[in-house]
Design an enzyme around this catalytic site. Structure first.
Site, PDB file in Angstrom:
ATOM      1  N   ASP A   5      36.788  62.472 -22.953  1.00  0.00           N
ATOM      2  CA  ASP A   5      36.743  62.430 -24.422  1.00  0.00           C
ATOM      3  C   ASP A   5      38.087  61.946 -24.952  1.00  0.00           C
ATOM      4  O   ASP A   5      38.556  62.390 -25.979  1.00  0.00           O
ATOM      5  CB  ASP A   5      36.430  63.822 -24.982  1.00  0.00           C
ATOM      6  N   CYS A  47      41.256  62.932 -21.346  1.00  0.00           N
ATOM      7  CA  CYS A  47      41.099  63.222 -19.918  1.00  0.00           C
ATOM      8  C   CYS A  47      42.410  63.111 -19.131  1.00  0.00           C
ATOM      9  O   CYS A  47      42.610  63.864 -18.184  1.00  0.00           O
ATOM     10  CB  CYS A  47      39.979  62.398 -19.303  1.00  0.00           C
ATOM     11  N   HIS A  52      39.740  56.543 -17.429  1.00  0.00           N
ATOM     12  CA  HIS A  52      39.230  57.889 -17.210  1.00  0.00           C
ATOM     13  C   HIS A  52      39.813  58.452 -15.921  1.00  0.00           C
ATOM     14  O   HIS A  52      39.873  57.751 -14.914  1.00  0.00           O
ATOM     15  CB  HIS A  52      37.695  57.871 -17.122  1.00  0.00           C
TER      16      HIS A  52
END
Length: 306
Positions: free
Chosen positions: A80, A83, A293
């Site tokens: 979100d 991370c 991510h």
């Protein structure tokens, strides 16, 4: 230099498709929301994620295989835009054996007030979902976050059993209110570090190379722009850029080692932030497929653990 972000040439249809379906699995659980999923065998995880035979899938498989020589499992981190902070902090807290000296400092709690009285522009600091507050409240709010960070770190470092500490860490990262407060604290400390580096550079003192790169960007030529265009956006519209990973590492005084899978078979496959960490900085390890991510590799293989 290697630090600059490059366009990702490897993004193919398969990966883009995969990204579209991600959010559903990330938050689809009705149980208490675990920000960091339970561990899973790393090779199995790779098989599940990368079924195809495209060049990018082959590269990922090789990358995961290389990581599996050192770590047997992976924990998926909720994506979100927090991370990088989440993965780093989770790793740091689950390994904490003592309170870092910068958290012991008496001045820590006075920091928000001190900075706000010195730099008017910090009033533009954006707190998660609580925007547009009066100035006094802002410094109190951030002070509370810093106190919480210190308290949690202290609590974790006092738990001597690894298993218990891991459980306490899991528990902490299911409490959304507390978890996001910790990120606000860390972001504020990152701002403070950036201001210090900026001032030192202006005074002609020696600063780490990443500090030049941080302020060489059009969008952050000074700390105020860094705050407005970057730090305020973390968790809202964007995550941490490469050069901000250095700032994070430098702020926490942790060395962040990242397996960057799309760089497999290049000398950037394993990247250290900062490249020349201090001897006594503890190390946390993250894993990323795309520098956007971050997940967490866990369980070092017996024969390779130091």
């Amino acid at each position: 230099p290697a630090e600059h972000i490059e366009e990702d040439m490897y993004r193919d249809a398969e990966e883009i498709e995969r990204e579209k379906v991600l959010p559903v699995c990330e938050t689809g659980s009705s149980e208490n929301k675990l920000s960091v999923a339970p561990e899973m065998d790393i090779i199995e995880y790779c098989r599940k994620e990368w079924r195809g035979n495209t060049p990018v899938a082959k590269r990922m498989k090789k990358g995961y295989e290389a990581v599996s020589q050192k770590f047997t499992s992976i924990r998926r981190v909720r994506g979100d835009n927090y991370c990088a902070l989440r993965a780093t902090l989770f790793q740091a807290l689950s390994q904490a054996s003592e309170l870092p000296h910068w958290l012991k400092s008496e001045d820590l709690i006075l920091l928000p007030e001190k900075l706000l009285s010195k730099y008017d522009w910090i009033k533009q600091w954006q707190l998660r979902q609580k925007l547009g507050r009066k100035m006094g409240e802002l410094s109190d709010e951030i002070k509370d976050y810093l106190i919480l960070l210190k308290k949690k770190w202290e609590t974790m470092s006092e738990i001597k059993s690894l298993v218990e500490r891991q459980a306490a860490c899991d528990e902490l990262f299911t409490n959304e209110e507390e978890e996001y407060s910790l990120y606000e604290a860390v972001k504020f400390l990152m701002l403070n570090t950036a201001i210090e580096l900026y001032d030192e550079d202006k005074k002609g003192k020696k600063v780490p190379v990443f500090s030049w790169l941080l302020f060489a960007r059009d969008t952050s030529s000074n700390p105020s722009q860094l705050m407005n265009n970057h730090l305020n956006q973390i968790g809202h519209t964007g995550g941490l850029e490469q050069v901000e990973m250095f700032l994070l590492a430098y702020t926490l005084q942790y060395s962040i080692r990242v397996y960057r899978l799309y760089k497999y078979s290049t000398d950037e496959f394993i990247t250290l932030y900062p490249n020349d960490p201090e001897e006594d900085w503890p190390v946390v390890t993250l894993i990323t497929e795309d520098d956007r991510h971050y997940n967490i590799p866990v369980r070092m293989c017996e024969e390779t653990s130091l």
